[in-house]
Scaffold this motif. Structure first.
Motif, PDB file in Angstrom:
ATOM      1  N   LEU A  87       0.837  -1.199   0.000  1.00 24.42           N
ATOM      2  CA  LEU A  87       0.000   0.000   0.000  1.00 24.42           C
ATOM      3  C   LEU A  87       0.872   1.249   0.000  1.00 24.42           C
ATOM      4  O   LEU A  87       0.627   2.220  -0.708  1.00 24.42           O
ATOM      5  N   LEU A  88       1.926   1.185   0.786  1.00 21.97           N
ATOM      6  CA  LEU A  88       2.861   2.301   0.912  1.00 21.97           C
ATOM      7  C   LEU A  88       3.485   2.639  -0.454  1.00 21.97           C
ATOM      8  O   LEU A  88       3.551   3.801  -0.858  1.00 21.97           O
ATOM      9  N   VAL A  89       3.907   1.597  -1.149  1.00 26.44           N
ATOM     10  CA  VAL A  89       4.556   1.811  -2.443  1.00 26.44           C
ATOM     11  C   VAL A  89       3.541   2.275  -3.488  1.00 26.44           C
ATOM     12  O   VAL A  89       3.802   3.205  -4.253  1.00 26.44           O
ATOM     13  N   ASP A  90       2.341   1.653  -3.474  1.00 23.87           N
ATOM     14  CA  ASP A  90       1.338   1.996  -4.484  1.00 23.87           C
ATOM     15  C   ASP A  90       0.749   3.387  -4.292  1.00 23.87           C
ATOM     16  O   ASP A  90       0.469   4.083  -5.257  1.00 23.87           O
ATOM     17  N   ARG A  91       0.546   3.769  -3.036  1.00 22.24           N
ATOM     18  CA  ARG A  91      -0.206   4.996  -2.805  1.00 22.24           C
ATOM     19  C   ARG A  91       0.642   6.178  -2.366  1.00 22.24           C
ATOM     20  O   ARG A  91       0.256   7.317  -2.558  1.00 22.24           O
ATOM     21  N   VAL A  92       1.754   5.918  -1.718  1.00 20.28           N
ATOM     22  CA  VAL A  92       2.526   7.024  -1.161  1.00 20.28           C
ATOM     23  C   VAL A  92       3.810   7.288  -1.939  1.00 20.28           C
ATOM     24  O   VAL A  92       4.046   8.392  -2.413  1.00 20.28           O
ATOM     25  N   VAL A  93       4.622   6.254  -2.105  1.00 17.59           N
ATOM     26  CA  VAL A  93       5.911   6.458  -2.771  1.00 17.59           C
ATOM     27  C   VAL A  93       5.708   6.550  -4.283  1.00 17.59           C
ATOM     28  O   VAL A  93       6.322   7.363  -4.958  1.00 17.59           O
ATOM     29  N   ARG A  94       4.882   5.718  -4.825  1.00 15.45           N
ATOM     30  CA  ARG A  94       4.397   5.759  -6.200  1.00 15.45           C
ATOM     31  C   ARG A  94       5.478   5.769  -7.273  1.00 15.45           C
ATOM     32  O   ARG A  94       5.393   6.527  -8.223  1.00 15.45           O
ATOM     33  N   GLY A  95       6.473   4.929  -7.107  1.00 18.08           N
ATOM     34  CA  GLY A  95       7.481   4.820  -8.162  1.00 18.08           C
ATOM     35  C   GLY A  95       7.642   3.385  -8.600  1.00 18.08           C
ATOM     36  O   GLY A  95       8.661   3.018  -9.170  1.00 18.08           O
ATOM     37  N   GLN A  96       6.633   2.549  -8.329  1.00 16.72           N
ATOM     38  CA  GLN A  96       6.680   1.116  -8.657  1.00 16.72           C
ATOM     39  C   GLN A  96       7.881   0.413  -8.041  1.00 16.72           C
ATOM     40  O   GLN A  96       8.505  -0.448  -8.666  1.00 16.72           O
ATOM     41  N   GLU A  97       8.216   0.763  -6.821  1.00 17.87           N
ATOM     42  CA  GLU A  97       9.306   0.104  -6.113  1.00 17.87           C
ATOM     43  C   GLU A  97       8.871  -1.302  -5.694  1.00 17.87           C
ATOM     44  O   GLU A  97       7.673  -1.562  -5.537  1.00 17.87           O
ATOM     45  N   LYS A  98       9.864  -2.171  -5.491  1.00 16.94           N
ATOM     46  CA  LYS A  98       9.558  -3.506  -4.965  1.00 16.94           C
ATOM     47  C   LYS A  98       9.593  -3.442  -3.455  1.00 16.94           C
ATOM     48  O   LYS A  98      10.484  -2.799  -2.883  1.00 16.94           O
ATOM     49  N   ILE A  99       8.664  -4.129  -2.801  1.00 21.93           N
ATOM     50  CA  ILE A  99       8.651  -4.087  -1.348  1.00 21.93           C
ATOM     51  C   ILE A  99       9.797  -4.930  -0.792  1.00 21.93           C
ATOM     52  O   ILE A  99      10.221  -5.906  -1.410  1.00 21.93           O
ATOM     53  N   ALA A 100      10.306  -4.526   0.366  1.00 21.74           N
ATOM     54  CA  ALA A 100      11.471  -5.211   0.939  1.00 21.74           C
ATOM     55  C   ALA A 100      11.052  -6.070   2.117  1.00 21.74           C
ATOM     56  O   ALA A 100      10.462  -5.595   3.074  1.00 21.74           O
ATOM     57  N   THR A 101      11.344  -7.368   2.022  1.00 17.90           N
ATOM     58  CA  THR A 101      11.096  -8.263   3.141  1.00 17.90           C
ATOM     59  C   THR A 101      12.387  -8.982   3.524  1.00 17.90           C
ATOM     60  O   THR A 101      12.385 -10.067   4.078  1.00 17.90           O
ATOM     61  N   ALA A 102      13.505  -8.359   3.176  1.00 17.67           N
ATOM     62  CA  ALA A 102      14.830  -8.845   3.552  1.00 17.67           C
ATOM     63  C   ALA A 102      15.729  -7.621   3.547  1.00 17.67           C
ATOM     64  O   ALA A 102      15.269  -6.521   3.238  1.00 17.67           O
ATOM     65  N   PHE A 103      17.009  -7.787   3.866  1.00 20.77           N
ATOM     66  CA  PHE A 103      17.852  -6.586   3.895  1.00 20.77           C
ATOM     67  C   PHE A 103      18.687  -6.410   2.631  1.00 20.77           C
ATOM     68  O   PHE A 103      18.846  -5.313   2.124  1.00 20.77           O
ATOM     69  N   VAL A 104      19.212  -7.523   2.096  1.00 24.05           N
ATOM     70  CA  VAL A 104      20.028  -7.404   0.883  1.00 24.05           C
ATOM     71  C   VAL A 104      19.103  -7.255  -0.320  1.00 24.05           C
ATOM     72  O   VAL A 104      18.186  -8.043  -0.508  1.00 24.05           O
ATOM     73  N   ALA A 105      19.334  -6.212  -1.119  1.00 22.13           N
ATOM     74  CA  ALA A 105      18.435  -5.927  -2.232  1.00 22.13           C
ATOM     75  C   ALA A 105      18.649  -6.904  -3.379  1.00 22.13           C
ATOM     76  O   ALA A 105      19.758  -7.396  -3.577  1.00 22.13           O
ATOM     77  N   PRO A 106      17.576  -7.202  -4.140  1.00 20.23           N
ATOM     78  CA  PRO A 106      17.747  -8.038  -5.325  1.00 20.23           C
ATOM     79  C   PRO A 106      18.687  -7.332  -6.297  1.00 20.23           C
ATOM     80  O   PRO A 106      18.739  -6.107  -6.314  1.00 20.23           O
ATOM     81  N   GLY A 107      19.414  -8.094  -7.080  1.00 22.27           N
ATOM     82  CA  GLY A 107      20.365  -7.472  -8.002  1.00 22.27           C
ATOM     83  C   GLY A 107      21.742  -7.348  -7.387  1.00 22.27           C
ATOM     84  O   GLY A 107      22.671  -6.900  -8.024  1.00 22.27           O
ATOM     85  N   THR A 108      21.853  -7.728  -6.097  1.00 23.29           N
ATOM     86  CA  THR A 108      23.160  -7.733  -5.472  1.00 23.29           C
ATOM     87  C   THR A 108      23.857  -9.020  -5.897  1.00 23.29           C
ATOM     88  O   THR A 108      23.523 -10.096  -5.422  1.00 23.29           O
ATOM     89  N   THR A 109      24.763  -8.882  -6.836  1.00 19.16           N
ATOM     90  CA  THR A 109      25.339 -10.083  -7.432  1.00 19.16           C
ATOM     91  C   THR A 109      26.763 -10.317  -6.969  1.00 19.16           C
ATOM     92  O   THR A 109      27.483  -9.397  -6.632  1.00 19.16           O
ATOM     93  N   SER A 110      27.122 -11.553  -6.952  1.00 20.11           N
ATOM     94  CA  SER A 110      28.515 -11.913  -6.738  1.00 20.11           C
ATOM     95  C   SER A 110      28.824 -12.939  -7.818  1.00 20.11           C
ATOM     96  O   SER A 110      28.011 -13.150  -8.711  1.00 20.11           O
ATOM     97  N   GLU A 111      29.963 -13.587  -7.724  1.00 20.49           N
ATOM     98  CA  GLU A 111      30.313 -14.587  -8.731  1.00 20.49           C
ATOM     99  C   GLU A 111      29.220 -15.633  -8.896  1.00 20.49           C
ATOM    100  O   GLU A 111      28.973 -16.137  -9.975  1.00 20.49           O
ATOM    101  N   SER A 112      28.561 -15.953  -7.773  1.00 24.92           N
ATOM    102  CA  SER A 112      27.555 -17.003  -7.834  1.00 24.92           C
ATOM    103  C   SER A 112      26.175 -16.457  -8.179  1.00 24.92           C
ATOM    104  O   SER A 112      25.170 -17.097  -7.919  1.00 24.92           O
ATOM    105  N   GLY A 113      26.104 -15.280  -8.725  1.00 29.26           N
ATOM    106  CA  GLY A 113      24.828 -14.754  -9.181  1.00 29.26           C
ATOM    107  C   GLY A 113      24.119 -13.884  -8.163  1.00 29.26           C
ATOM    108  O   GLY A 113      24.721 -13.429  -7.193  1.00 29.26           O
TER     109      GLY A 113
END
Lengths: 539, 310
Positions: free
Chosen positions: A321-347
């Motif tokens: 709701l926060l992302v859809d109505r308040v922030v409104r930039g189509q962000e992904k909600i966070a339910t962990a600390f390390v963001a997706p796209g954080t890659t290392s050799e193993s992906g």
């Protein structure tokens, strides 16, 4: 006579006005309407510095990245590939890197880029006299931190040019992301010969020498930076642009109108109020970025001394709701600390890591709150104050939305305490808060960078949270040379962090930008500056 | 007269010193420092940074060092943009802010005096109402509304003037007008009331009775007397305008010094805060001095330096 002086005074004023007005004169730098000039904008105006040792904000790094090239450069898949270096040899313990430099890498004045330039540049960053704020990105190099703190000499630093084309680097500990680090602007070489004669070489646009795809032509402070293609660049064939012009429209509405009128090819910061509708109309695009927005608990202050209550506060937030109505930039909600796209050799780290809790678990939150209060023997919940910085409207709106969610779903009234940015950080760092708005932006693309923050007494911790097992896992991960084991250790650490919850993850940042359809091949890396090297303008 | 100027000069220096000292104390008493940010620098980095800007020394020592540099007109290096000195920033930025300011001031003063006069002469008639409505609009519409409005219509839609940027004369038209709006309204209202006051005086009636042509009465007798209050506010007004406007410069992307007044404080860029404050204060003090001198020229009754005149 005297009577005329009054009139004279005004006559003078008018003359002055017209004369100075005329002084504006014809512009020396009107765009020459050359088809292959990319017009970009620096949204924060004048960059802090174009010296690779000092440039450490997004704008400065974007410009410097087009003017310099390090040993490696990030490719289309955001992975490091050899640039000035042509070959990298790693020792088995991952502590010694030997870079063999290309024989055809040149400075923009035609001279050869040598290993000595790199050695000089890196030691310059670490030199305490340079007072570089990015120097800690080089603490991975042996004795780097000690030299920077004035506790070792420059000769003891683990970087050595064996000859013109061989650079040997010794590291403090195995650093699997070291090649990635060499892509960042602070690791760029500097023109040793020029700098030795002129300390201010990179402070102005007159004698600037770089080795990147573009070369600095002029730099009008607070106004415009003009670069053109560097004909001596080692990969000059791949560069199709004739140049890049960096404008400095610091006002987001102005930048938007310049983009609309066709004077800018890319607008990296569409006005906040229009973001949502621009995305829906397809005029603005979204790509994932790095980092996240989260709230910190002060675990030494009631009521957040209790783990269940912390968890209750984390679960009572409706992130979607926060992302859809308040922030409104189509962000992904966070339910962990390390963001997706954080890659290392193993992906991608997130690809095999779970999400640690479900969003918007109101019933469970209520239950946890009741249990927590019972454990502590509280009849009433101690006051919760949310600390936030009021430099943007968005922070306030998000805080108010969350305040309302707590009222509605937990029956708890929290207070908001908005502060000027620097005062806010001062309070946050001295842990003078109960709940605090927080942001995290990684320095390099590795999960370790995220997770190291919450070690006991780490400067980024600021929650008072301390867990021996966590510290131990991080320490082990830092010394581990086996990649899959290292990632496993980091996953375990994150699990502990998300179980004890000294933080509430809210949403992952993304990148919203407007780009003219003729602009192709911009490389937007999740961490590190954008790369405009391959850009083409097609009509 | 020379003695008066000498005395004023000493007072001016003392005022400047007082302002510098006060700013220094206030600046160091607000929480946070230039290096407070989301990123927490390692201790060594922070110490290096502080050493570079003498921030590792006790505050009284910093103060003395600063005064010493100030005496040689050295305003130090900006902490946020470490490759630039504050002197350079002011040298680069001030001419642009000043050009914009002079243009805006010329519009505001000339049009303001004219409009005020017209309003006073046609008091309580149509021209008066029109002028006063314009003045109210000028005072109440802030320039962060005017600027984008100009950009949208004059720039983007009708393409009469460039939207933003600096260098050409055309680029300076919209920001000059936007910046002139508020002072224009102030001057108009001031001129109107002062003119009304003068027009009611006996000597005006005398002048008319003598058979002087109306224009001569207006230019010789009314204008000269009515203009004094306007001259009084031109001093502080012009400094306010000449040293740049944060809002206008940001909206129209003008490389002036207006933004430093605001941004240096948010960044806690100590040397820039001090530099621009002292520069502003110095100019203001000097302009007030000039205005005082100008009184003597416009109104012979005001004698500078003599006690009886006060």
């Amino acid at each position: 006579m005297k009577k005329k002086t009054g009139v004279l005074l005004f006559a003078l004023l008018f003359v002055l006005a017209t004369v100075t007005a005329g002084c504006g004169g014809p512009s020396a730098e009107r765009e020459q309407a050359a088809p292959q000039i990319l017009e970009l904008n620096l949204a924060n105006g004048e960059p802090t510095s174009l010296d690779p040792a000092q440039a450490f904000d997004q704008d400065s790094m974007d410009v410097v990245n087009s003017l310099f090239e390090g040993l490696m450069r990030l490719n289309k898949d955001h992975q490091p590939e050899p640039a000035v270096a042509e070959k990298v040899d790693k020792s088995d313990d991952l502590r010694t890197y030997t870079f063999t430099l290309r024989k055809d890498a040149k400075w923009s004045n035609g001279e050869l880029v040598t290993a000595h330039d790199f050695e000089y540049a890196w030691k310059r960053v670490l030199n305490p006299k340079t007072a570089s704020s990015a120097s800690y990105l080089m603490y991975f190099i042996k004795n780097g931190e000690k030299y920077n703190a004035g506790k070792a000499s420059a000769d003891e630093v683990g970087v050595k040019a064996k000859d013109d084309h061989t650079l040997v680097v010794e590291l403090e500990k195995p650093t699997p992301f070291f090649e990635e680090l060499t892509c960042y602007t602070v690791y760029a070489p500097v023109y040793k010969k020029g700098l030795e004669q002129n300390q201010d070489l990179y402070g102005n646009g007159k004698e600037y020498v770089g080795n990147g795809p573009f070369v600095l032509k002029s730099w009008k402070h607070d106004s415009k930076i003009v670069t053109e293609k560097n004909k001596y660049y080692r990969d000059a064939d791949a560069v199709k642009l004739n140049g890049i012009e960096w404008n400095m429209y610091a006002d987001e509405a102005t930048a938007y109108q310049m983009y609309q009128s066709g004077k800018l090819h890319i607008n990296g910061y569409p006005p906040v109020d229009l973001k949502d509708s621009l995305i829906k109309k397809g005029e603005a695009k979204v790509t994932s970025d790095s980092g996240l927005e989260f709230y910190r608990f002060n675990v030494n202050k009631k009521p957040f001394t209790n783990e269940k209550i912390r968890r209750a506060f984390a679960l009572a937030v409706d992130r979607q709701l926060l992302v859809d109505r308040v922030v409104r930039g189509q962000e992904k909600i966070a339910t962990a600390f390390v963001a997706p796209g954080t890659t290392s050799e193993s992906g991608d780290f997130r690809a095999d890591g779970p999400s640690f809790f479900e969003d918007a678990q109101f019933d469970q939150a209520k239950k946890l709150l009741r249990e927590g209060m019972k454990e502590e023997g509280w009849k009433e919940l101690p006051t919760v104050e949310l600390l936030l910085n009021k430099d943007s409207d968005k922070n306030k709106k998000v805080a108010e939305a969350i305040q309302e969610m707590y009222r509605k779903h937990l029956g708890v009234n929290i207070k908001l305490r908005a502060m000027e940015t620097k005062v806010f950080f001062d309070n946050q760092k001295s842990q003078n808060y109960t709940l605090s708005r927080s942001t995290f932006l990684p320095d390099y693309n590795d999960p370790y960078n995220y997770l190291e923050s919450f070690q006991t007494d780490h400067p980024t911790n600021r929650t008072g949270w301390s867990n021996k097992k966590y510290d131990e896992l991080l320490k082990k991960a830092g010394a581990e040379t086996d990649e899959s084991k290292r990632i496993q250790l980091l996953h375990e650490a994150e699990k502990i962090l998300m179980k004890e919850m000294p933080i509430i993850p809210l949403y992952y940042y993304n990148d919203v930008y407007m780009q003219k359809p003729e602009v192709k091949h911009v490389l937007r890396h999740t961490v590190g500056p954008n790369d405009y090297k391959y850009v083409t303008l097609e009509n | 007269m020379l003695r008066y100027i000498g005395k004023r000069f000493v007072i001016m220096l003392a005022t400047l010193w007082l302002i510098a000292s006060l700013t220094f104390v206030l600046m160091h008493s607000i929480p946070g420092d230039p290096f407070t940010s989301e990123k927490k620098f390692p201790k060594a980095t922070l110490e290096n940074l502080k050493k570079e800007y003498n921030l590792d020394k006790p505050i009284p020592v910093q103060y003395l060092l600063y005064l010493k540099n100030l005496a040689t007109f050295d305003l130090g290096i900006s902490i946020k943009t470490p490759t630039r000195t504050v002197n350079e920033m002011i040298e680069d930025g001030f001419p642009n802010s000043a050009q914009l300011g002079v243009q805006a001031l010329a519009i505001a003063v000339s049009a303001g005096i004219l409009m005020g006069m017209v309003a006073a002469i046609y008091q309580s008639r149509m021209p008066d109402y029109i002028m006063m409505v314009l003045a109210v609009i000028g005072i109440s519409v802030p320039n962060f509304v005017l600027g984008p409005l100009f950009q949208k219509y004059l720039g983007l839609e009708w393409e009469i003037f460039p939207i933003a940027g600096w260098g050409d004369f055309e680029q300076s038209v919209m920001p000059s007008i936007a910046l002139a709006f508020l002072p224009l309204a102030l001057v108009t209202r001031l001129m109107r009331s002062s003119m009304l006051d003068v027009l009611g005086q006996d000597y005006i009636r005398t002048a008319r009775a003598k058979g002087l042509p109306p224009f001569r009465v207006l230019s010789r007798h009314s204008l000269r007397n009515a203009i004094i209050p306007v001259v009084t506010i031109i001093g502080p007004l012009s400094i306010g305008i000449l040293t740049g406007s944060f809002v206008i410069e940001k909206i129209f992307s003008i490389p002036g010094i207006g933004k430093y007044f605001v941004e240096s404080v948010t960044n806690r860029d100590y040397s820039v805060i001090m530099g621009v404050t002292i520069f502003y204060a110095g100019l203001l003090i000097f302009m007030n001095f000039l205005v005082d001198l100008a009184y003597g020229l416009i109104d012979p009754r005001i004698k500078l330096g003599s006690k009886e005149a006060r």
